[in-house]
Design a protein around this motif. Structure first.
Motif, PDB file in Angstrom:
ATOM      1  N   PRO A  88      75.058 -22.475  45.906  1.00  0.00           N
ATOM      2  CA  PRO A  88      74.749 -22.334  46.688  1.00  0.00           C
ATOM      3  C   PRO A  88      75.843 -21.584  47.796  1.00  0.00           C
ATOM      4  O   PRO A  88      75.374 -20.069  48.316  1.00  0.00           O
ATOM      5  N   ILE A  89      77.303 -21.258  47.911  1.00  0.00           N
ATOM      6  CA  ILE A  89      77.665 -20.513  47.549  1.00  0.00           C
ATOM      7  C   ILE A  89      78.395 -19.179  47.091  1.00  0.00           C
ATOM      8  O   ILE A  89      78.578 -18.275  47.972  1.00  0.00           O
ATOM      9  N   VAL A  90      78.188 -19.284  46.011  1.00  0.00           N
ATOM     10  CA  VAL A  90      78.271 -18.045  44.824  1.00  0.00           C
ATOM     11  C   VAL A  90      77.019 -17.217  45.557  1.00  0.00           C
ATOM     12  O   VAL A  90      77.275 -15.784  45.610  1.00  0.00           O
ATOM     13  N   TYR A  91      76.071 -17.325  45.153  1.00  0.00           N
ATOM     14  CA  TYR A  91      74.306 -16.872  45.506  1.00  0.00           C
ATOM     15  C   TYR A  91      75.389 -16.396  46.759  1.00  0.00           C
ATOM     16  O   TYR A  91      74.472 -14.896  47.319  1.00  0.00           O
ATOM     17  N   SER A  92      75.486 -17.112  48.395  1.00  0.00           N
ATOM     18  CA  SER A  92      75.529 -16.048  49.984  1.00  0.00           C
ATOM     19  C   SER A  92      76.501 -15.466  49.448  1.00  0.00           C
ATOM     20  O   SER A  92      76.434 -14.556  50.385  1.00  0.00           O
ATOM     21  N   LEU A  93      77.713 -15.419  49.089  1.00  0.00           N
ATOM     22  CA  LEU A  93      79.330 -15.262  49.403  1.00  0.00           C
ATOM     23  C   LEU A  93      79.117 -13.708  47.717  1.00  0.00           C
ATOM     24  O   LEU A  93      79.345 -12.337  48.822  1.00  0.00           O
ATOM     25  N   ARG A  94      77.435 -13.446  47.315  1.00  0.00           N
ATOM     26  CA  ARG A  94      78.466 -12.717  46.407  1.00  0.00           C
ATOM     27  C   ARG A  94      76.707 -11.367  46.610  1.00  0.00           C
ATOM     28  O   ARG A  94      76.626 -10.323  45.322  1.00  0.00           O
ATOM     29  N   ASN A  95      76.024 -12.053  47.563  1.00  0.00           N
ATOM     30  CA  ASN A  95      74.781 -11.041  47.892  1.00  0.00           C
ATOM     31  C   ASN A  95      74.771 -10.884  48.706  1.00  0.00           C
ATOM     32  O   ASN A  95      74.001 -11.622  50.393  1.00  0.00           O
ATOM     33  N   LYS A  96      74.200  -9.682  49.514  1.00  0.00           N
ATOM     34  CA  LYS A  96      74.109  -9.533  50.583  1.00  0.00           C
ATOM     35  C   LYS A  96      72.470  -9.490  51.028  1.00  0.00           C
ATOM     36  O   LYS A  96      72.363  -9.515  52.560  1.00  0.00           O
ATOM     37  N   GLU A  97      71.687  -9.915  50.421  1.00  0.00           N
ATOM     38  CA  GLU A  97      70.072  -9.796  51.573  1.00  0.00           C
ATOM     39  C   GLU A  97      70.517 -11.661  51.640  1.00  0.00           C
ATOM     40  O   GLU A  97      69.655 -11.451  52.251  1.00  0.00           O
ATOM     41  N   MET A  98      70.944 -12.103  50.244  1.00  0.00           N
ATOM     42  CA  MET A  98      70.462 -13.623  50.862  1.00  0.00           C
ATOM     43  C   MET A  98      72.230 -13.458  52.374  1.00  0.00           C
ATOM     44  O   MET A  98      71.465 -14.322  53.522  1.00  0.00           O
ATOM     45  N   GLN A  99      72.853 -12.984  52.099  1.00  0.00           N
ATOM     46  CA  GLN A  99      73.572 -12.864  53.699  1.00  0.00           C
ATOM     47  C   GLN A  99      72.888 -12.822  55.062  1.00  0.00           C
ATOM     48  O   GLN A  99      72.596 -13.549  55.426  1.00  0.00           O
ATOM     49  N   MET A 100      71.625 -11.723  54.667  1.00  0.00           N
ATOM     50  CA  MET A 100      71.006 -10.998  56.080  1.00  0.00           C
ATOM     51  C   MET A 100      70.095 -12.240  56.622  1.00  0.00           C
ATOM     52  O   MET A 100      70.068 -12.703  57.712  1.00  0.00           O
ATOM     53  N   ALA A 101      68.943 -12.981  55.049  1.00  0.00           N
ATOM     54  CA  ALA A 101      68.472 -13.908  55.334  1.00  0.00           C
ATOM     55  C   ALA A 101      68.818 -15.001  56.003  1.00  0.00           C
ATOM     56  O   ALA A 101      68.491 -15.680  56.737  1.00  0.00           O
ATOM     57  N   LEU A 102      70.469 -15.503  55.396  1.00  0.00           N
ATOM     58  CA  LEU A 102      70.758 -16.422  56.244  1.00  0.00           C
ATOM     59  C   LEU A 102      70.883 -16.654  57.951  1.00  0.00           C
ATOM     60  O   LEU A 102      70.886 -17.462  58.214  1.00  0.00           O
ATOM     61  N   ARG A 103      71.326 -15.104  57.789  1.00  0.00           N
ATOM     62  CA  ARG A 103      71.745 -14.768  59.258  1.00  0.00           C
ATOM     63  C   ARG A 103      70.951 -15.127  60.059  1.00  0.00           C
ATOM     64  O   ARG A 103      71.210 -16.147  61.676  1.00  0.00           O
ATOM     65  N   LYS A 104      69.658 -14.926  59.613  1.00  0.00           N
ATOM     66  CA  LYS A 104      67.876 -15.180  60.162  1.00  0.00           C
ATOM     67  C   LYS A 104      67.880 -16.117  60.477  1.00  0.00           C
ATOM     68  O   LYS A 104      67.187 -16.827  61.255  1.00  0.00           O
ATOM     69  N   VAL A 105      67.870 -16.909  59.630  1.00  0.00           N
ATOM     70  CA  VAL A 105      67.367 -17.910  59.554  1.00  0.00           C
ATOM     71  C   VAL A 105      68.623 -19.295  60.571  1.00  0.00           C
ATOM     72  O   VAL A 105      68.200 -19.804  61.165  1.00  0.00           O
ATOM     73  N   LEU A 106      69.764 -19.091  59.964  1.00  0.00           N
ATOM     74  CA  LEU A 106      71.278 -19.632  61.467  1.00  0.00           C
ATOM     75  C   LEU A 106      70.680 -18.717  62.835  1.00  0.00           C
ATOM     76  O   LEU A 106      70.798 -19.857  63.766  1.00  0.00           O
ATOM     77  N   GLY A 107      69.879 -18.338  62.882  1.00  0.00           N
ATOM     78  CA  GLY A 107      69.840 -17.370  64.211  1.00  0.00           C
ATOM     79  C   GLY A 107      68.526 -17.747  64.978  1.00  0.00           C
ATOM     80  O   GLY A 107      68.779 -18.505  65.452  1.00  0.00           O
ATOM     81  N   LYS A 108      67.691 -17.608  64.331  1.00  0.00           N
ATOM     82  CA  LYS A 108      66.186 -18.738  65.056  1.00  0.00           C
ATOM     83  C   LYS A 108      66.901 -20.194  64.874  1.00  0.00           C
ATOM     84  O   LYS A 108      65.992 -20.885  66.242  1.00  0.00           O
ATOM     85  N   THR A 109      67.702 -20.874  64.115  1.00  0.00           N
ATOM     86  CA  THR A 109      67.494 -22.325  64.599  1.00  0.00           C
ATOM     87  C   THR A 109      68.677 -22.318  65.674  1.00  0.00           C
ATOM     88  O   THR A 109      68.109 -23.216  66.500  1.00  0.00           O
TER      89      THR A 109
END
Length: 320
Positions: free
Chosen positions: A284-305
């Motif tokens: 998950p670290i590799v996919y989140s660090l190297r993928n801008k779409e995944m980074q944006m989606a994770l920020r939205k989820v963490l922001g909602k949390t």
């Protein structure tokens, strides 16, 4: 199986060789396990809630995250319990069950990564026909085939291993791995050894060759692209997957495809810790660090949390 077996339980010796490290090992593995669960669940939730990630690539990534989470659950909770317990015995049915689920899920991971490579090849080689070739129904069939094939191979291995007669009960490992278990058998023959090797090679080498063939075709297609930006975009979509493949197959191949002897068990055990703890953490670290779409989606989820937690706290205060 009972008619062929002279022992009714095993002793998972594993980390008993390091009595002074039981506490630090427990803390390290427990923290890693919690991080694995949090990271993989975050990826699955981000993909589920982000409509722009409802594509075959992220569908396979979500399936891989779920499978990797299940793989760690087959080994790590028992490992943590044994680090705190005085008795580290495991019955034959429990050992067989653990081996079945661990290798079934591990094989499933390999087949899912092979399906991901085919998805990338189809997206780059046939972009116009990609929506037709990789529909949701076809992707779901790929996942179901991966699960069924993985557990079928695992079932064959478990049947071979637990139809042996065991003369010793001390497994020099922290879980029921194949090599430490079969080395306790009295009647382990070359034919059975070759059968297990062929099944393991089918999963590891077979899926790895398929992945490499897919990337050969991907590279041959990308180098013919006239646009440098197009080549960069095509390679960037594959970089995360290729990194995970190298990490996964590097450790797994070293542990399961090289010749075994009793002197290599401790080395294999240390590598297995890396394979069962570090690899699911890195994916998950590799996919989140190297993928801008995944980074944006994770920020939205963490922001909602982050917004949801204060709202829940304020609501509870009002209720009280």
């Amino acid at each position: 199986m009972g008619n062929h077996t002279t022992v009714s339980s095993f002793l998972l010796w594993g980390f008993s060789s390091f009595p002074d490290l039981q506490g630090p090992l427990f803390a390290m593995i427990f923290f890693s396990h919690m991080t694995i669960l949090a990271a993989n669940v975050s990826i699955m939730v981000a993909i589920k809630l982000s409509h722009n990630l409802h594509t075959p690539m992220y569908f396979f990534l979500c399936a891989l995250s779920f499978s990797e989470t299940c793989t760690t659950m087959a080994v790590i909770p028992r490992m943590l319990a044994d680090l705190l317990a005085d008795s580290k015995t495991i019955s034959l049915p429990e050992c067989a069950t653990q081996m079945f689920f661990f290798f079934g899920l591990a094989a499933n991971n390999c087949f899912i990564m092979a399906a991901m490579s085919y998805d990338r090849y189809t997206a780059i080689h046939n972009p116009l026909h990609y929506p037709i070739l990789m529909t949701h129904k076809i992707c779901f069939r790929f996942i179901m085939a991966s699960w069924m094939l993985g557990f079928l191979v695992s079932l064959c291995i478990v049947i071979i291993v637990f139809n042996l007669s065991f003369c010793d009960s001390i497994i020099e490992h922290f879980f029921c791995d194949i090599s430490p278990v079969v080395c306790l058998a009295c009647d382990y023959t070359f034919r059975q050894e070759m059968a297990i090797f062929v099944l393991s090679a089918f999963v590891l080498a077979g899926s790895f060759v398929f992945i490499m063939m897919s990337y050969v075709f991907i590279v041959s297609t990308v180098v013919k692209m006239p646009s440098a930006q197009g080549r960069y975009k095509a390679f960037s979509t594959c970089s995360s997957h290729l990194t995970v493949v190298c990490i996964h197959y590097g450790f797994a191949g070293f542990v399961y495809l090289r010749p075994k002897d009793r002197d290599s068990f401790r080395e294999d055990m240390l590598m297995a810790v890396t394979y069962t703890v570090l690899t699911p953490l890195l994916n998950p670290i590799v996919y989140s660090l190297r993928n801008k779409e995944m980074q944006m989606a994770l920020r939205k989820v963490l922001g909602k949390t982050d917004r949801l937690i204060p709202q829940m706290v304020n609501k509870r205060k009002l209720d009280t």
